[in-house]
Write a protein that holds these residues in place. Structure first.
Motif, PDB file in Angstrom:
ATOM      1  N   GLN A   1      -6.263 -13.759  -4.707  1.00  0.00           N
ATOM      2  CA  GLN A   1      -4.804 -13.708  -5.267  1.00  0.00           C
ATOM      3  C   GLN A   1      -4.344 -12.433  -4.943  1.00  0.00           C
ATOM      4  OE1 GLN A   1      -4.868 -15.111  -9.055  1.00  0.00           O
ATOM      5  NE2 GLN A   1      -2.774 -14.819  -9.342  1.00  0.00           N
ATOM      6  N   ALA A   2      -5.088 -11.253  -5.178  1.00  0.00           N
ATOM      7  CA  ALA A   2      -4.453  -9.783  -4.877  1.00  0.00           C
ATOM      8  C   ALA A   2      -3.899  -9.750  -3.448  1.00  0.00           C
ATOM      9  CB  ALA A   2      -5.372  -8.769  -5.376  1.00  0.00           C
ATOM     10  N   LEU A   3      -4.851  -9.951  -2.526  1.00  0.00           N
ATOM     11  CA  LEU A   3      -4.694  -9.864  -1.235  1.00  0.00           C
ATOM     12  C   LEU A   3      -3.463 -10.764  -0.663  1.00  0.00           C
ATOM     13  CD1 LEU A   3      -8.164  -9.748   0.403  1.00  0.00           C
ATOM     14  CD2 LEU A   3      -6.699  -7.764  -0.126  1.00  0.00           C
ATOM     15  N   ALA A   4      -3.354 -11.796  -1.412  1.00  0.00           N
ATOM     16  CA  ALA A   4      -2.429 -12.936  -0.830  1.00  0.00           C
ATOM     17  C   ALA A   4      -0.884 -12.554  -1.242  1.00  0.00           C
ATOM     18  CB  ALA A   4      -2.729 -14.338  -1.086  1.00  0.00           C
ATOM     19  N   GLY A   5      -0.913 -11.899  -2.549  1.00  0.00           N
ATOM     20  CA  GLY A   5       0.087 -11.391  -3.298  1.00  0.00           C
ATOM     21  C   GLY A   5       1.225 -10.729  -2.435  1.00  0.00           C
ATOM     22  N   ARG A   6       2.518 -10.273  -2.935  1.00  0.00           N
ATOM     23  CA  ARG A   6       3.395  -9.807  -2.213  1.00  0.00           C
ATOM     24  C   ARG A   6       3.256  -8.264  -1.968  1.00  0.00           C
ATOM     25  NH1 ARG A   6       9.018  -9.569  -5.262  1.00  0.00           N
ATOM     26  NH2 ARG A   6       9.123  -7.860  -3.897  1.00  0.00           N
ATOM     27  N   GLN A   7       2.196  -7.755  -2.905  1.00  0.00           N
ATOM     28  CA  GLN A   7       2.022  -6.381  -2.999  1.00  0.00           C
ATOM     29  C   GLN A   7       0.916  -5.744  -1.783  1.00  0.00           C
ATOM     30  OE1 GLN A   7       0.938  -8.558  -5.143  1.00  0.00           O
ATOM     31  NE2 GLN A   7      -1.224  -8.249  -5.987  1.00  0.00           N
ATOM     32  N   SER A   8       0.189  -7.105  -1.082  1.00  0.00           N
ATOM     33  CA  SER A   8      -0.543  -6.599   0.016  1.00  0.00           C
ATOM     34  C   SER A   8      -0.272  -6.975   1.109  1.00  0.00           C
ATOM     35  CB  SER A   8      -1.889  -7.066  -0.506  1.00  0.00           C
ATOM     36  OG  SER A   8      -2.452  -6.791  -1.961  1.00  0.00           O
ATOM     37  N   ALA A   9      -0.339  -6.316   2.210  1.00  0.00           N
ATOM     38  CA  ALA A   9      -0.041  -6.494   3.815  1.00  0.00           C
ATOM     39  C   ALA A   9      -0.774  -5.548   4.494  1.00  0.00           C
ATOM     40  CB  ALA A   9       1.546  -6.440   3.659  1.00  0.00           C
ATOM     41  N   LEU A  10      -1.323  -6.130   5.901  1.00  0.00           N
ATOM     42  CA  LEU A  10      -1.321  -5.361   6.991  1.00  0.00           C
ATOM     43  C   LEU A  10       0.011  -5.073   7.984  1.00  0.00           C
ATOM     44  CD1 LEU A  10      -3.941  -7.735   8.320  1.00  0.00           C
ATOM     45  CD2 LEU A  10      -4.217  -5.707   6.732  1.00  0.00           C
ATOM     46  N   VAL A  11       0.108  -3.849   8.043  1.00  0.00           N
ATOM     47  CA  VAL A  11       1.467  -3.082   8.628  1.00  0.00           C
ATOM     48  C   VAL A  11       1.037  -2.699   9.876  1.00  0.00           C
ATOM     49  CG1 VAL A  11       3.343  -1.877   7.945  1.00  0.00           C
ATOM     50  CG2 VAL A  11       2.178  -2.876   6.219  1.00  0.00           C
ATOM     51  N   LEU A  12       1.990  -3.364  10.845  1.00  0.00           N
ATOM     52  CA  LEU A  12       1.963  -2.765  12.165  1.00  0.00           C
ATOM     53  C   LEU A  12       3.183  -1.935  12.610  1.00  0.00           C
ATOM     54  CD1 LEU A  12       0.610  -2.968  14.902  1.00  0.00           C
ATOM     55  CD2 LEU A  12       1.898  -4.971  15.502  1.00  0.00           C
ATOM     56  N   VAL A  13       2.774  -0.726  13.063  1.00  0.00           N
ATOM     57  CA  VAL A  13       3.608   0.204  13.562  1.00  0.00           C
ATOM     58  C   VAL A  13       3.501   0.757  14.976  1.00  0.00           C
ATOM     59  CG1 VAL A  13       4.010   1.280  11.156  1.00  0.00           C
ATOM     60  CG2 VAL A  13       2.439   2.098  12.571  1.00  0.00           C
ATOM     61  N   ASP A  14       4.576   1.399  15.404  1.00  0.00           N
ATOM     62  CA  ASP A  14       4.610   1.754  16.901  1.00  0.00           C
ATOM     63  C   ASP A  14       3.392   2.864  17.175  1.00  0.00           C
ATOM     64  OD1 ASP A  14       6.919   0.266  18.263  1.00  0.00           O
ATOM     65  OD2 ASP A  14       7.964   1.317  17.024  1.00  0.00           O
ATOM     66  N   ASP A  15       3.284   3.668  16.380  1.00  0.00           N
ATOM     67  CA  ASP A  15       2.273   4.887  16.521  1.00  0.00           C
ATOM     68  C   ASP A  15       1.919   5.480  15.411  1.00  0.00           C
ATOM     69  OD1 ASP A  15       4.546   6.468  15.947  1.00  0.00           O
ATOM     70  OD2 ASP A  15       5.492   6.371  17.975  1.00  0.00           O
ATOM     71  N   LEU A  16       0.870   6.582  15.341  1.00  0.00           N
ATOM     72  CA  LEU A  16       0.697   7.117  13.897  1.00  0.00           C
ATOM     73  C   LEU A  16       1.668   7.963  13.462  1.00  0.00           C
ATOM     74  CD1 LEU A  16      -3.297   7.753  14.983  1.00  0.00           C
ATOM     75  CD2 LEU A  16      -2.332   5.958  13.569  1.00  0.00           C
ATOM     76  N   GLU A  17       2.432   8.474  14.097  1.00  0.00           N
ATOM     77  CA  GLU A  17       3.660   9.256  13.693  1.00  0.00           C
ATOM     78  C   GLU A  17       4.323   8.346  12.453  1.00  0.00           C
ATOM     79  OE1 GLU A  17       4.038  12.740  13.820  1.00  0.00           O
ATOM     80  OE2 GLU A  17       2.160  12.473  14.471  1.00  0.00           O
ATOM     81  N   SER A  18       4.661   7.146  13.261  1.00  0.00           N
ATOM     82  CA  SER A  18       5.488   6.087  12.333  1.00  0.00           C
ATOM     83  C   SER A  18       4.547   5.815  11.139  1.00  0.00           C
ATOM     84  CB  SER A  18       5.955   4.811  13.187  1.00  0.00           C
ATOM     85  OG  SER A  18       6.750   5.267  14.332  1.00  0.00           O
ATOM     86  N   GLY A  19       3.290   5.468  11.378  1.00  0.00           N
ATOM     87  CA  GLY A  19       2.587   5.108  10.310  1.00  0.00           C
ATOM     88  C   GLY A  19       2.285   6.279   9.146  1.00  0.00           C
ATOM     89  N   THR A  20       2.301   7.398   9.697  1.00  0.00           N
ATOM     90  CA  THR A  20       2.365   8.555   8.689  1.00  0.00           C
ATOM     91  C   THR A  20       3.291   8.712   7.947  1.00  0.00           C
ATOM     92  OG1 THR A  20       0.952   9.932  10.287  1.00  0.00           O
ATOM     93  CG2 THR A  20       2.171  11.120   8.479  1.00  0.00           C
ATOM     94  N   ARG A  21       4.688   8.496   8.475  1.00  0.00           N
ATOM     95  CA  ARG A  21       5.844   8.440   7.722  1.00  0.00           C
ATOM     96  C   ARG A  21       5.812   6.948   6.595  1.00  0.00           C
ATOM     97  NH1 ARG A  21      11.400   6.625   9.931  1.00  0.00           N
ATOM     98  NH2 ARG A  21      12.926   7.104   8.047  1.00  0.00           N
ATOM     99  N   VAL A  22       5.189   6.101   7.219  1.00  0.00           N
ATOM    100  CA  VAL A  22       5.349   4.964   6.373  1.00  0.00           C
ATOM    101  C   VAL A  22       4.409   5.086   5.076  1.00  0.00           C
ATOM    102  CG1 VAL A  22       4.462   2.588   5.936  1.00  0.00           C
ATOM    103  CG2 VAL A  22       5.672   3.130   8.185  1.00  0.00           C
ATOM    104  N   VAL A  23       3.172   5.654   5.385  1.00  0.00           N
ATOM    105  CA  VAL A  23       2.295   5.688   4.234  1.00  0.00           C
ATOM    106  C   VAL A  23       2.755   7.036   3.180  1.00  0.00           C
ATOM    107  CG1 VAL A  23       0.117   4.927   5.033  1.00  0.00           C
ATOM    108  CG2 VAL A  23       0.506   7.466   5.401  1.00  0.00           C
ATOM    109  N   ASP A  24       3.591   8.062   3.873  1.00  0.00           N
ATOM    110  CA  ASP A  24       4.021   9.142   3.122  1.00  0.00           C
ATOM    111  C   ASP A  24       5.109   8.507   2.256  1.00  0.00           C
ATOM    112  OD1 ASP A  24       3.847  11.698   2.273  1.00  0.00           O
ATOM    113  OD2 ASP A  24       5.600  12.489   3.340  1.00  0.00           O
ATOM    114  N   ALA A  25       5.993   7.703   2.572  1.00  0.00           N
ATOM    115  CA  ALA A  25       7.080   7.016   1.869  1.00  0.00           C
ATOM    116  C   ALA A  25       6.457   6.150   0.799  1.00  0.00           C
ATOM    117  CB  ALA A  25       7.838   6.224   2.665  1.00  0.00           C
ATOM    118  N   TYR A  26       5.316   5.525   1.244  1.00  0.00           N
ATOM    119  CA  TYR A  26       4.778   4.439   0.234  1.00  0.00           C
ATOM    120  C   TYR A  26       4.322   5.417  -1.127  1.00  0.00           C
ATOM    121  CZ  TYR A  26       1.674   0.555  -1.622  1.00  0.00           C
ATOM    122  OH  TYR A  26       1.317  -0.325  -2.364  1.00  0.00           O
TER     123      TYR A  26
END
Length: 466
Positions: A321-346
């Motif tokens: 239920q937790a994994l299927a909830g709106r709070q969980s996701a697999l997030v695809l980004v262009d590169d690790l720089e974008s990924g770093t920005r995403v997790v830092d904003a999160y």
């Protein structure tokens, strides 16, 4: 089982940190929604004390504790019957936490601003603290360690722990918190422990509580003295009570559902990643599990691995239920720089970085409750025995708040000492500022000390200049 979010291409362009945070998955957790439920509970405890606490325990926990304060012999029995391996693990967790938290103590200092003028910085521990240990879907002796150790290292003299009574307890432990929680209290030398949970526990700490007396409920013998500060995680009702009573009592934070974010590249092991996502999802159906990667192949492998990992875990329904909830996701980004920005904003409560350059990338993160670097530093290690604290900011509040530590139990007090000469030298400038703010009384308080002697002896009383 878990949703996908594609943030490649133009998806991130032009987005500030706030906008990016809002578009990322998060649990719906509104503390304000629970205020209407919590307000009458807290008022009931304020007016009726222990009588209300017993009734509320029966209503919410399914057990009516006749003795709300846990007797010392019950604490000793919990420690005596504790599994030796669990005791050893708790003792090691305590030892490591002490080493880390002892190093957090700030240094007192005295700054000589000018000749005869000093400002000293003192750090004074809070006098009395109430520590909340959850007891709903799981048992948390580790939270006893994480709350008590920094308070003790800060020098807090009066500590009280409370945790919900467990309906399944039998024998000597009937009507009290889980025996492992009690054993952890005993190991740490905490003797004041209560069988009270939920919003009513926060109210008990904020207002104090009395037994029933000749003049009715809440008028008799003192059960629990009020505290200055309440710390520790809890459910939405605990968080809501903290918000309601903030100002009556200090609080550490309004903790929401637990969350893990992972930044990973193709070098990461999908078995490890799946296990780490599940480890936090098993806390609660609202727990958040977010994996950010620039590798579609890795996300595919993790998604397949999750099916196998979840099927084999004890709390698979809760995890699913937790994994299927709106709070969980697999997030695809262009590169690790974008990924770093995403997790830092999160601004995750727990952030794992499993990339080939994990230490360097971790050094660039600004917003996270705790950062776990590399494949051998899973969140579970921090939950128990890394030496770090697991009471951490959630719901993006890591952007402006910190996890629990010694600092949470200390107050910084500045001590100012100027002699007459040092005051005389700054008088004209202080008077000028006071007059610029149209606060002549401030200026007069300075001028009242001005001596007719332009160079008064150090410490000599001054006279009003005519």
């Amino acid at each position: 089982m878990i949703s996908r979010m594609d943030l490649r291409g133009e998806a991130l362009s032009g987005l500030g940190a706030r906008e990016l945070r809002q578009m990322l998955p998060r649990a719906e957790f509104d503390v304000a929604d629970a205020l209407d439920v919590v307000r009458p509970i807290c008022e009931d405890v304020r007016t009726r004390g222990a009588v209300a606490l017993r009734e509320l325990g029966e209503r919410f926990d399914g057990v009516r504790p006749e003795q709300l304060r846990v007797p010392s012999d019950v604490l000793r029995a919990a420690l005596d019957t504790l599994d030796p391996l669990v005791r050893e693990a708790l003792e090691e967790s305590i030892a490591r936490a002490r080493r880390v938290h002892a190093e957090q103590m700030p240094t007192e200092h005295c700054t000589h601003v000018v000749a005869g003028g000093t400002v000293a910085q003192r750090w004074i521990p809070v006098e009395r603290v109430g520590l909340y240990v959850p007891g709903g879907l799981a048992v948390y002796p580790s939270s006893v360690v994480m709350n008590v150790v920094p308070a003790q290292e800060a020098g807090v003299e009066s500590l009280a722990v409370t945790s919900p009574p467990q309906r399944d307890n039998t024998g000597i432990f009937r009507g009290y918190p889980h025996p492992t929680v009690l054993a952890a209290c005993a190991l740490l030398g905490v003797e004041e422990v209560y069988a009270v949970g939920g919003a009513q526990a926060v109210a008990m700490f904020a207002y104090g509580a009395r037994e029933e007396g000749a003049d009715g409920p809440g008028t008799g013998e003192v059960l629990c003295e009020p505290v200055n500060l309440v710390t520790g995680p809890g459910n939405v009702f605990v968080a809501s009570a903290k918000r309601l009573l903030r100002g009556v009592v200090g609080i550490d934070s309004e903790a929401g559902p637990t969350e893990i974010a992972i930044l990973a590249d193709d070098s990461a092991d999908p078995v490890h990643l799946a296990a780490d996502l599940v480890s936090q999802a098993e806390h609660d159906t609202l727990a958040a599990a977010v994996l950010v990667s620039d590798s579609p192949r890795l996300l595919d492998r993790v998604e397949r691995q999750l099916v196998e990992t979840v099927a084999g875990t004890k709390h698979h329904e809760r995890v699913t239920q937790a994994l299927a909830g709106r709070q969980s996701a697999l997030v695809l980004v262009d590169d690790l720089e974008s990924g770093t920005r995403v997790v830092d904003a999160y601004g995750a409560e727990h952030l794992e970085i499993q990339t080939v350059d994990a230490p360097e990338r971790a050094s660039r993160i600004r917003n996270a409750g705790a950062i776990f670097v590399g494949p051998s530093s899973p969140v579970s290690l921090g939950d128990y025995s890394a030496g770090s604290n697991h009471v951490l900011p959630t719901s993006g509040t890591a952007a402006f708040s910190s996890g629990l530590g010694v600092h949470a139990f200390l107050r910084g007090v500045q001590v100012i000492h100027y002699d007459a000469r040092a005051l005389e030298e700054i008088t004209d400038r202080v008077v000028a500022l006071a007059q610029a703010e149209d606060l002549p009384g401030h200026a007069d308080a300075i001028l009242a000390r001005r001596s007719s002697d332009p160079h008064p002896a150090s410490g000599a009383p001054g006279r009003v200049q005519e």
